[in-house]
Design an enzyme around this catalytic site. Structure first.
Site, PDB file in Angstrom:
ATOM      1  N   GLU A   1       0.602 -15.968 -48.953  1.00 34.86           N
ATOM      2  CA  GLU A   1       0.832 -15.015 -50.053  1.00 34.86           C
ATOM      3  C   GLU A   1       1.629 -13.816 -49.557  1.00 34.86           C
ATOM      4  O   GLU A   1       2.157 -13.051 -50.360  1.00 34.86           O
ATOM      5  CB  GLU A   1      -0.514 -14.550 -50.617  1.00 34.86           C
ATOM      6  CG  GLU A   1      -1.226 -15.634 -51.396  1.00 34.86           C
ATOM      7  CD  GLU A   1      -2.518 -15.149 -52.023  1.00 34.86           C
ATOM      8  OE1 GLU A   1      -3.009 -14.063 -51.649  1.00 34.86           O
ATOM      9  OE2 GLU A   1      -3.055 -15.880 -52.886  1.00 34.86           O
TER      10      GLU A   1
ATOM     11  N   ASP B   1       4.460 -13.846 -48.468  1.00 40.56           N
ATOM     12  CA  ASP B   1       5.770 -14.054 -49.090  1.00 40.56           C
ATOM     13  C   ASP B   1       5.520 -14.637 -50.478  1.00 40.56           C
ATOM     14  O   ASP B   1       5.783 -15.809 -50.743  1.00 40.56           O
ATOM     15  CB  ASP B   1       6.611 -14.988 -48.222  1.00 40.56           C
ATOM     16  CG  ASP B   1       6.790 -14.447 -46.815  1.00 40.56           C
ATOM     17  OD1 ASP B   1       7.666 -13.599 -46.627  1.00 40.56           O
ATOM     18  OD2 ASP B   1       6.015 -14.828 -45.906  1.00 40.56           O
TER      19      ASP B   1
ATOM     20  N   ILE C   1      -2.797 -12.270 -43.869  1.00 43.58           N
ATOM     21  CA  ILE C   1      -3.575 -11.810 -42.721  1.00 43.58           C
ATOM     22  C   ILE C   1      -2.939 -10.508 -42.221  1.00 43.58           C
ATOM     23  O   ILE C   1      -1.711 -10.426 -42.061  1.00 43.58           O
ATOM     24  CB  ILE C   1      -3.583 -12.867 -41.593  1.00 43.58           C
ATOM     25  CG1 ILE C   1      -4.064 -14.212 -42.128  1.00 43.58           C
ATOM     26  CG2 ILE C   1      -4.424 -12.396 -40.416  1.00 43.58           C
ATOM     27  CD1 ILE C   1      -5.491 -14.256 -42.614  1.00 43.58           C
TER      28      ILE C   1
ATOM     29  N   ALA D   1       7.670 -17.997 -33.765  1.00 42.41           N
ATOM     30  CA  ALA D   1       7.094 -16.695 -33.386  1.00 42.41           C
ATOM     31  C   ALA D   1       5.728 -16.563 -34.065  1.00 42.41           C
ATOM     32  O   ALA D   1       5.449 -15.602 -34.798  1.00 42.41           O
ATOM     33  CB  ALA D   1       8.030 -15.538 -33.741  1.00 42.41           C
TER      34      ALA D   1
ATOM     35  N   HIS E   1       0.314 -17.297 -39.518  1.00 42.82           N
ATOM     36  CA  HIS E   1       0.699 -18.715 -39.480  1.00 42.82           C
ATOM     37  C   HIS E   1      -0.512 -19.594 -39.155  1.00 42.82           C
ATOM     38  O   HIS E   1      -0.717 -20.644 -39.757  1.00 42.82           O
ATOM     39  CB  HIS E   1       1.750 -18.954 -38.391  1.00 42.82           C
ATOM     40  CG  HIS E   1       3.037 -18.220 -38.581  1.00 42.82           C
ATOM     41  ND1 HIS E   1       3.462 -17.234 -37.718  1.00 42.82           N
ATOM     42  CD2 HIS E   1       4.009 -18.327 -39.523  1.00 42.82           C
ATOM     43  CE1 HIS E   1       4.629 -16.779 -38.106  1.00 42.82           C
ATOM     44  NE2 HIS E   1       4.985 -17.418 -39.205  1.00 42.82           N
TER      45      HIS E   1
ATOM     46  N   ASP F   1      -1.336 -14.855 -36.122  1.00 44.17           N
ATOM     47  CA  ASP F   1      -2.566 -15.308 -36.783  1.00 44.17           C
ATOM     48  C   ASP F   1      -2.357 -15.630 -38.266  1.00 44.17           C
ATOM     49  O   ASP F   1      -3.156 -16.372 -38.852  1.00 44.17           O
ATOM     50  CB  ASP F   1      -3.676 -14.262 -36.627  1.00 44.17           C
ATOM     51  CG  ASP F   1      -4.262 -14.273 -35.218  1.00 44.17           C
ATOM     52  OD1 ASP F   1      -3.956 -15.223 -34.459  1.00 44.17           O
ATOM     53  OD2 ASP F   1      -5.008 -13.342 -34.864  1.00 44.17           O
TER      54      ASP F   1
ATOM     55  N   SER G   1       6.441 -12.061 -38.062  1.00 39.69           N
ATOM     56  CA  SER G   1       7.196 -12.275 -36.818  1.00 39.69           C
ATOM     57  C   SER G   1       8.130 -11.101 -36.548  1.00 39.69           C
ATOM     58  O   SER G   1       8.387 -10.755 -35.398  1.00 39.69           O
ATOM     59  CB  SER G   1       8.006 -13.564 -36.915  1.00 39.69           C
ATOM     60  OG  SER G   1       7.149 -14.641 -37.243  1.00 39.69           O
TER      61      SER G   1
HETATM   62  P1  AMP Z   1       7.761 -17.427 -41.566  1.00 38.14           P
HETATM   63  O1  AMP Z   1       7.640 -18.024 -40.192  1.00 38.14           O
HETATM   64  O2  AMP Z   1       7.814 -15.944 -41.565  1.00 38.14           O
HETATM   65  O3  AMP Z   1       8.853 -18.090 -42.379  1.00 38.14           O
HETATM   66  O4  AMP Z   1       6.410 -17.763 -42.313  1.00 38.14           O
HETATM   67  C1  AMP Z   1       5.914 -19.076 -42.378  1.00 38.14           C
HETATM   68  C2  AMP Z   1       4.747 -19.108 -43.321  1.00 38.14           C
HETATM   69  O5  AMP Z   1       3.731 -18.234 -42.836  1.00 38.14           O
HETATM   70  C3  AMP Z   1       5.100 -18.621 -44.727  1.00 38.14           C
HETATM   71  O6  AMP Z   1       4.421 -19.429 -45.672  1.00 38.14           O
HETATM   72  C4  AMP Z   1       4.581 -17.214 -44.733  1.00 38.14           C
HETATM   73  O7  AMP Z   1       4.233 -16.745 -46.020  1.00 38.14           O
HETATM   74  C5  AMP Z   1       3.333 -17.364 -43.876  1.00 38.14           C
HETATM   75  N1  AMP Z   1       2.938 -16.057 -43.338  1.00 38.14           N
HETATM   76  C6  AMP Z   1       3.721 -15.171 -42.669  1.00 38.14           C
HETATM   77  N2  AMP Z   1       3.018 -14.044 -42.395  1.00 38.14           N
HETATM   78  C7  AMP Z   1       1.770 -14.232 -42.897  1.00 38.14           C
HETATM   79  C8  AMP Z   1       0.594 -13.431 -42.939  1.00 38.14           C
HETATM   80  N3  AMP Z   1       0.545 -12.211 -42.409  1.00 38.14           N
HETATM   81  N4  AMP Z   1      -0.498 -13.940 -43.543  1.00 38.14           N
HETATM   82  C9  AMP Z   1      -0.474 -15.186 -44.103  1.00 38.14           C
HETATM   83  N5  AMP Z   1       0.615 -15.988 -44.087  1.00 38.14           N
HETATM   84  C10 AMP Z   1       1.726 -15.524 -43.498  1.00 38.14           C
END
Ligand code: AMP
Length: 280
Positions: free
Chosen positions: A150, A152, A178, A34, A39, A37, A188
């Site tokens: 950052e 997470d 972001i 999902a 990611h 920007d 997501s």
């Molecule tokens: P996830 O798919 O939610 O497990 O996230 C995958 C990676 O994308 C993790 O390292 C998250 O910290 C990063 N991520 C998710 N949302 C953001 C965001 N808004 N800005 C920067 N990195 C993000």
């Protein structure tokens, strides 16, 4: 061109073998799909630094402590592949559950201390699931570099810790959060918000900025925090799991900003759990 989607470990190993022989820098961007920007900013950073880039998409059941959250998690693989096309990554690693956790799988990677607080305390088992899958993703992809958001922040520290402790030879890079134009951190899970809830969601970041401003003016943390929680609940949030000021290096609770600190929040809005953090 869309990158090849690999689903079996032998195929992945065939791809990475010549890279390893050449001593190439292999960047991995672990995601649950999902893609947004946030990611894509990690993918751009990986492309900048590395000779080869692998984006992984795996909705990891082991890190969901709530079965409903796992069932509702958005899955948009075709869109994800399209969004990645312009980055010209080398591969999407999209293992299924049997590939990742074959029958008899019995190993757990657990990071202590950093996981005692915040999401570690509120989501039992979550960080063991994260640590286990990230360790596997690192060894499967033979990554030399990994890119995490950052957004997470606690996860970023946990992954740095495990990469160092287990001598995985992976440099873990943290990339800035972001945000949407109204300040809401991209996530997501934002796809799960109704139109109405989406208009309320930016309040979380706004209230965090209010606390940061108050601290900068020398106000005490406790009343600032209390006011912010009240306002979030009045705005329509149903529960605030935490709204904590913590040391940026080890997540110890602090009450002032004498050392580098961050404000961390997790709160429920219309059944969706939002998290955010900012440097103060
Ligand atoms: P996830 O798919 O939610 O497990 O996230 C995958 C990676 O994308 C993790 O390292 C998250 O910290 C990063 N991520 C998710 N949302 C953001 C965001 N808004 N800005 C920067 N990195 C993000």
């Amino acid at each position: 061109m869309t990158a090849p989607i690999l689903r079996s470990l032998p195929d992945l190993r065939t791809m990475t073998a010549p890279w390893l022989r050449a001593g190439a820098r292999i960047g991995v961007v672990p995601t649950m799909g999902a893609l947004h920007d946030g990611h894509l900013s990690l993918v751009a950073a990986a492309k900048r630094d590395c000779d080869h880039v692998i984006v992984t998409i795996f909705v990891n059941p082991k890190q969901f402590n709530n079965p409903e959250d796992l069932a509702n998690y958005p899955r948009t693989e075709d869109d994800d592949a399209r969004k990645l096309a312009r980055f010209e990554v080398d591969a999407l690693w999209v293992p299924d559950c049997d590939q990742m956790y074959p029958g008899g799988f019995a190993t757990n990677v657990s990071v202590s201390d950093l996981t005692d607080v915040m999401d570690g305390a509120h989501r039992p088992g979550h960080f063991d699931g994260v640590a286990t899958v990230v360790t596997k993703l690192f060894t499967q992809t033979r990554a030399t570099d990994a890119y995490f958001g950052e957004k997470d922040f606690q996860q970023l520290l946990v992954v740095r810790r495990l990469a160092a402790d287990l001598d995985l030879g992976v440099t873990v890079h943290g990339c800035p959060t972001i945000r949407d134009i109204d300040g809401l951190a991209l996530s997501s899970r934002n796809l799960l918000l109704s139109d109405r809830a989406r208009t309320i969601a930016p309040r979380l970041h706004e209230e965090m900025e209010e606390i940061a401003k108050g601290l900068a003016h020398g106000e005490a943390l406790a009343p600032l925090r209390e006011r912010a929680v009240d306002r979030l609940l009045t705005a329509g949030f149903t529960k605030v799991d935490y709204l904590d000021l913590r040391s940026q290096s080890d997540l110890r609770s602090v009450t002032d900003t004498a050392q580098p600190a961050r404000l961390f929040a997790a709160a429920y809005l219309a059944g969706v759990r939002l998290i955010d953090n900012i440097a103060v």
